[in-house]
Design a protein around this motif. Sequence first.
Motif, PDB file in Angstrom:
ATOM      1  N   PRO A  41       0.806  -1.220   0.000  1.00  0.00           N
ATOM      2  CA  PRO A  41       0.000   0.000   0.000  1.00  0.00           C
ATOM      3  C   PRO A  41       0.843   1.277   0.000  1.00  0.00           C
ATOM      4  O   PRO A  41       1.135   1.840   1.038  1.00  0.00           O
ATOM      5  N   PHE A  42       1.267   1.718  -1.178  1.00  0.00           N
ATOM      6  CA  PHE A  42       1.976   2.986  -1.290  1.00  0.00           C
ATOM      7  C   PHE A  42       1.667   3.623  -2.630  1.00  0.00           C
ATOM      8  O   PHE A  42       1.220   2.968  -3.555  1.00  0.00           O
ATOM      9  N   ILE A  43       1.905   4.925  -2.712  1.00  0.00           N
ATOM     10  CA  ILE A  43       1.755   5.671  -3.961  1.00  0.00           C
ATOM     11  C   ILE A  43       3.145   6.144  -4.354  1.00  0.00           C
ATOM     12  O   ILE A  43       3.878   6.683  -3.531  1.00  0.00           O
ATOM     13  N   SER A  44       3.505   5.954  -5.597  1.00  0.00           N
ATOM     14  CA  SER A  44       4.880   6.248  -5.996  1.00  0.00           C
ATOM     15  C   SER A  44       4.974   7.276  -7.103  1.00  0.00           C
ATOM     16  O   SER A  44       4.079   7.434  -7.916  1.00  0.00           O
ATOM     17  N   HIS A  45       6.081   7.972  -7.090  1.00  0.00           N
ATOM     18  CA  HIS A  45       6.463   8.842  -8.206  1.00  0.00           C
ATOM     19  C   HIS A  45       7.983   8.792  -8.358  1.00  0.00           C
ATOM     20  O   HIS A  45       8.486   8.579  -9.439  1.00  0.00           O
ATOM     21  N   GLU A  46       8.703   9.014  -7.252  1.00  0.00           N
ATOM     22  CA  GLU A  46      10.155   8.914  -7.268  1.00  0.00           C
ATOM     23  C   GLU A  46      10.599   8.105  -6.071  1.00  0.00           C
ATOM     24  O   GLU A  46       9.895   8.006  -5.077  1.00  0.00           O
ATOM     25  N   GLY A  47      11.791   7.557  -6.164  1.00  0.00           N
ATOM     26  CA  GLY A  47      12.285   6.761  -5.052  1.00  0.00           C
ATOM     27  C   GLY A  47      13.794   6.715  -5.030  1.00  0.00           C
ATOM     28  O   GLY A  47      14.464   7.138  -5.969  1.00  0.00           O
ATOM     29  N   GLY A  48      14.322   6.192  -3.932  1.00  0.00           N
ATOM     30  CA  GLY A  48      15.756   6.038  -3.791  1.00  0.00           C
ATOM     31  C   GLY A  48      16.092   5.353  -2.477  1.00  0.00           C
ATOM     32  O   GLY A  48      15.267   5.258  -1.574  1.00  0.00           O
ATOM     33  N   PHE A  49      17.328   4.884  -2.408  1.00  0.00           N
ATOM     34  CA  PHE A  49      17.794   4.138  -1.243  1.00  0.00           C
ATOM     35  C   PHE A  49      18.363   5.044  -0.167  1.00  0.00           C
ATOM     36  O   PHE A  49      18.942   6.085  -0.460  1.00  0.00           O
ATOM     37  N   SER A  50      18.230   4.597   1.080  1.00  0.00           N
ATOM     38  CA  SER A  50      18.988   5.213   2.163  1.00  0.00           C
ATOM     39  C   SER A  50      20.454   4.867   1.913  1.00  0.00           C
ATOM     40  O   SER A  50      20.762   3.907   1.201  1.00  0.00           O
ATOM     41  N   TYR A  56      14.253   1.550   1.105  1.00  0.00           N
ATOM     42  CA  TYR A  56      13.917   2.197  -0.147  1.00  0.00           C
ATOM     43  C   TYR A  56      12.795   3.174   0.152  1.00  0.00           C
ATOM     44  O   TYR A  56      11.753   2.800   0.689  1.00  0.00           O
ATOM     45  N   TRP A  57      13.025   4.452  -0.137  1.00  0.00           N
ATOM     46  CA  TRP A  57      12.062   5.518   0.112  1.00  0.00           C
ATOM     47  C   TRP A  57      11.313   5.827  -1.173  1.00  0.00           C
ATOM     48  O   TRP A  57      11.920   5.902  -2.243  1.00  0.00           O
ATOM     49  N   VAL A  58       9.991   6.011  -1.062  1.00  0.00           N
ATOM     50  CA  VAL A  58       9.150   6.315  -2.215  1.00  0.00           C
ATOM     51  C   VAL A  58       8.314   7.541  -1.903  1.00  0.00           C
ATOM     52  O   VAL A  58       7.655   7.612  -0.870  1.00  0.00           O
ATOM     53  N   SER A  59       8.362   8.539  -2.794  1.00  0.00           N
ATOM     54  CA  SER A  59       7.522   9.725  -2.624  1.00  0.00           C
ATOM     55  C   SER A  59       6.425   9.705  -3.674  1.00  0.00           C
ATOM     56  O   SER A  59       6.638   9.294  -4.803  1.00  0.00           O
ATOM     57  N   GLY A  60       5.243  10.155  -3.259  1.00  0.00           N
ATOM     58  CA  GLY A  60       4.102  10.222  -4.160  1.00  0.00           C
ATOM     59  C   GLY A  60       3.643  11.650  -4.321  1.00  0.00           C
ATOM     60  O   GLY A  60       3.611  12.407  -3.351  1.00  0.00           O
ATOM     61  N   PRO A  61       3.288  12.046  -5.530  1.00  0.00           N
ATOM     62  CA  PRO A  61       2.994  13.453  -5.796  1.00  0.00           C
ATOM     63  C   PRO A  61       1.705  13.969  -5.171  1.00  0.00           C
ATOM     64  O   PRO A  61       1.643  15.105  -4.754  1.00  0.00           O
ATOM     65  N   ALA A  62       0.680  13.182  -5.123  1.00  0.00           N
ATOM     66  CA  ALA A  62      -0.578  13.673  -4.562  1.00  0.00           C
ATOM     67  C   ALA A  62      -1.256  12.519  -3.852  1.00  0.00           C
ATOM     68  O   ALA A  62      -1.377  11.445  -4.427  1.00  0.00           O
ATOM     69  N   PRO A  63      -1.590  12.674  -2.642  1.00  0.00           N
ATOM     70  CA  PRO A  63      -1.611  13.906  -1.867  1.00  0.00           C
ATOM     71  C   PRO A  63      -0.337  14.177  -1.082  1.00  0.00           C
ATOM     72  O   PRO A  63      -0.365  14.937  -0.118  1.00  0.00           O
TER      73      PRO A  63
END
Length: 169
Positions: A41-50, A56-63
């Motif tokens: 359960p995640f929303i993705s747009h960009e990601g990268g490793f610590s 692994y970190w994932v950022s989602g644009p909205a919301p």
Amino acid sequence: AIFLVQFLENVAYFSVYDISDCAHPRLLNRGAGTDVTMPLPFISHEGGFSPDGNTYWVSGPAPGFLTAIDIRNPAEPRITWQGLHGLGGHGFGITPDGNRMYLSNLGGITVLDISAVQRGDPYPTVPQLATYLWTDGFFNQHSIPVTYGGKPYIFTVDETGGGGIKVFD
């Protein structure tokens, strides 16, 4: 082993492959994240490793979701933290010690303390330390921590509009 992580944009599928034999990549996480009946359960747009490669970190644009996926056991990646940081999450940079994230957003940077995730705390919190906003430019692309002459800086780049590059000391 060398790992390749793939995710689909705005979809909750996450695959970890062993590519030590790059001609024959081997899927390591059969199940949650790769099986269409068991998405993570995640929303993705960009990601990268610590920096240590364990998260692994994932950022989602909205919301504006941000998700930390623990991949210490690549056969069973699991979400260890998830939260909202605001609207328009994009790229990010993480300090070499893995304790601070500089998350780009619509018109600025959000600074987060991710040390609890880095330590592997069982119920981590991710406090927001600061937010810097500006009106020139739009949709900050990524924010990268660098060090020159022992002094830390953040370089942040605008994706659209006329914001250009900003440098914070």
